[in-house]
Each structure stands twice: as C-alpha cells, then as structure tokens.
Design a protein around this motif. Structure first.
Motif, PDB file in Angstrom:
ATOM      1  N   ILE A  24       1.131  -1.237   0.087  1.00 36.29           N
ATOM      2  CA  ILE A  24      -0.065  -0.026  -0.314  1.00 36.29           C
ATOM      3  C   ILE A  24       0.893   1.450   0.334  1.00 36.29           C
ATOM      4  O   ILE A  24       0.214   2.058  -0.403  1.00 36.29           O
ATOM      5  CB  ILE A  24      -0.743  -0.356   0.898  1.00 36.29           C
ATOM      6  N   LEU A  35      -2.017   5.912  -4.410  1.00 36.75           N
ATOM      7  CA  LEU A  35      -3.187   4.735  -3.579  1.00 36.75           C
ATOM      8  C   LEU A  35      -2.988   5.546  -2.087  1.00 36.75           C
ATOM      9  O   LEU A  35      -3.897   6.275  -1.338  1.00 36.75           O
ATOM     10  CB  LEU A  35      -2.578   3.759  -3.023  1.00 36.75           C
ATOM     11  N   LEU A  78      -8.764  -8.171  -5.965  1.00 33.20           N
ATOM     12  CA  LEU A  78      -7.856  -8.084  -5.103  1.00 33.20           C
ATOM     13  C   LEU A  78      -8.025  -8.806  -4.834  1.00 33.20           C
ATOM     14  O   LEU A  78      -6.497  -9.225  -4.461  1.00 33.20           O
ATOM     15  CB  LEU A  78      -9.242  -7.181  -4.124  1.00 33.20           C
ATOM     16  N   HIS A 123      -4.694  -9.150   1.524  1.00 29.49           N
ATOM     17  CA  HIS A 123      -5.176  -7.986   0.954  1.00 29.49           C
ATOM     18  C   HIS A 123      -6.897  -8.208   0.839  1.00 29.49           C
ATOM     19  O   HIS A 123      -7.192  -6.849   0.932  1.00 29.49           O
ATOM     20  CB  HIS A 123      -4.136  -7.593  -0.135  1.00 29.49           C
ATOM     21  N   TYR A 158     -10.747   1.063   1.660  1.00 30.10           N
ATOM     22  CA  TYR A 158      -9.202   0.765   0.510  1.00 30.10           C
ATOM     23  C   TYR A 158      -9.722  -0.255  -0.710  1.00 30.10           C
ATOM     24  O   TYR A 158      -9.232   0.182  -1.516  1.00 30.10           O
ATOM     25  CB  TYR A 158      -8.607  -0.441   1.643  1.00 30.10           C
ATOM     26  N   TRP A 169      -8.142   0.984  -4.032  1.00 30.65           N
ATOM     27  CA  TRP A 169      -7.699   0.154  -4.765  1.00 30.65           C
ATOM     28  C   TRP A 169      -7.724  -0.243  -6.398  1.00 30.65           C
ATOM     29  O   TRP A 169      -7.684   0.185  -6.746  1.00 30.65           O
ATOM     30  CB  TRP A 169      -7.640  -0.740  -4.107  1.00 30.65           C
TER      31      TRP A 169
END
Lengths: 151, 77
Positions: free
Chosen positions: A19, A25, B23, B31, B41, B45
């Motif tokens: 990340i 991001l 994902l 993840h 997220y 993403w």
C-alpha cells in the motif's frame, strides 16, 4: 514441510508495504480518511459499509471511525466500546499518511523499514487475525450490545 | 428516495464484491481480508488499478451508487 513453509511465507507476507509503495493510493486513502472524519464530525452520512448496510451484519472494521474520533477527543471508554483496536489502526494509518506526504528519499526509507518489520514479525497478519477473533467474539458473545452500538 | 437507496445499495454491494474478488485474485488472501475489513481500501485500490484490472464501468457504477446512497440517506434523515 512444504505446507509449513507455505504457512510461514503467508504469515510473514507484507500487507502494509504494498500500500505504501503506491503514492496515489496513499494520497487517496488519506484524503478519504479526512473526508470521512469531517462527515462524521458534522453528523453527516459518510462512507457506507456495504456489509453492515446491505447484509445486516457489521464487518470487522465497523465502528472504527467513531472509535478513532473518540480516541482523538480523549474519550477512551467510548473508544473501547466502539472498537478496542482503533489505536493500532491509527498507527498503521499514520504510515499511509507519511507515505503520502514524505519526500522521495524519506519515503523510501519508511517503506524499507516497514517492509523489514513486516517480514520479520508478521505483525500485519497477526493484527488481521486478532481483528477477526475480536469481531467474532463481539458477534457471537456480545451480539445484542454490539448490534445496538453499531447500528 | 427509499427506492433510490435500495437500488444504490444493491449496486454498491455487487460492485464491492466484484472488486473484492479482483483484489483477492491480484493481491492474495491477506489483502482480500483487508478489503473486507476496510471496504474503503477496496474502493480506492479499485480506482488506482482501474486500467490494469479493466474495471472502469464497475468503478463508475460503484462511485455513482455511493454518491446516490449518500444523497438518499441525507434526504431521508
């Protein structure tokens, strides 16, 4: 032997580092967190959790925004009621904010340090497992109180 | 407004699951689990990897459904 190696590799796989490696991001997540905090602070409907809202079951992260808000206002009792793991999220998220704003050189050092600690300790995986156990206990044992609090 | 909320909710859920599957496939189970815990997220993403994953229509529908859901909720409160 092969299975134990596979489990060990999965356990120590970095989660936060990938990340941090993406600055766009990190920037969008930081912006979203700021926006969510502002919306919650002004009692406006913020990010809707699809699991809670449409499946009728709180997800392991439900209550986090309110817990973090309570943490920042110094109300630890409310924070504990909403989400006891909020401080760990704040620590983890501070890395994301840092990776979004730091200059290239410091950012690379941060990523290397986080990657090293994740690979050595498996801390992110342990945290995710703890988070799921915490959620499961709240869901099964404290069902009614948990639902009343979150919904 | 209630109908809008239901439609937006359904679209939101479908898009969330869609991107979550991507994902899981791209980043692995850890993840994926993080994506379940923190749907925000998964959303970002998805936008960051929109061209790589070829999910532009899904992300557009998801974004519109979120905005529509927020508008409908604000109107109902």
């Amino acid at each position: 032997m092969a299975l134990s190696r596979k489990v060990s590799t999965s356990l120590f796989q970095p989660i936060v580092t990938p990340i941090l490696e993406s600055r766009p991001l990190c920037l969008t997540l930081t912006g979203a967190a700021l926006m969510q905090s502002a919306l919650v602070a002004f009692n406006k409907p913020g990010w809707i959790c699809p699991t809670r809202e449409y499946l009728g079951c709180p997800c392991p992260g439900c209550g986090l925004t309110r817990a973090v808000a309570a943490l920042f206002s110094g109300d630890l009792q409310t924070m504990m009621a909403y989400h006891a793991l909020a401080p760990f999220f704040v620590i983890g998220f501070s890395f994301v904010v840092a990776a979004a704003v730091l200059p290239h050189h410091q950012r690379q050092r941060l990523i290397t340090a986080v990657d090293w600690s994740e690979r050595r300790s498996g801390i992110a995986t342990i945290f995710l497992i703890t988070l799921f156990c915490y959620w499961f206990v709240r869901l099964v044992i404290f069902n009614q109180a948990y639902f009343n609090l979150i919904f | 407004m209630e109908i809008l909320l239901i439609v937006a909710g359904l679209a939101n859920l479908v898009c969330f699951i869609w991107v979550l599957v991507k994902l899981f496939a791209d980043k692995g189970p850890l993840h994926g689990i993080l994506g379940i815990v923190c749907s925000i997220y998964t959303f970002f993403w998805g936008w960051v990897n929109v061209s790589e994953q070829n999910i532009t229509p899904v992300m557009l529908v998801w974004t519109i459904s979120i905005v529509a859901g927020m508008v409908a909720q604000t109107a109902l409160v």
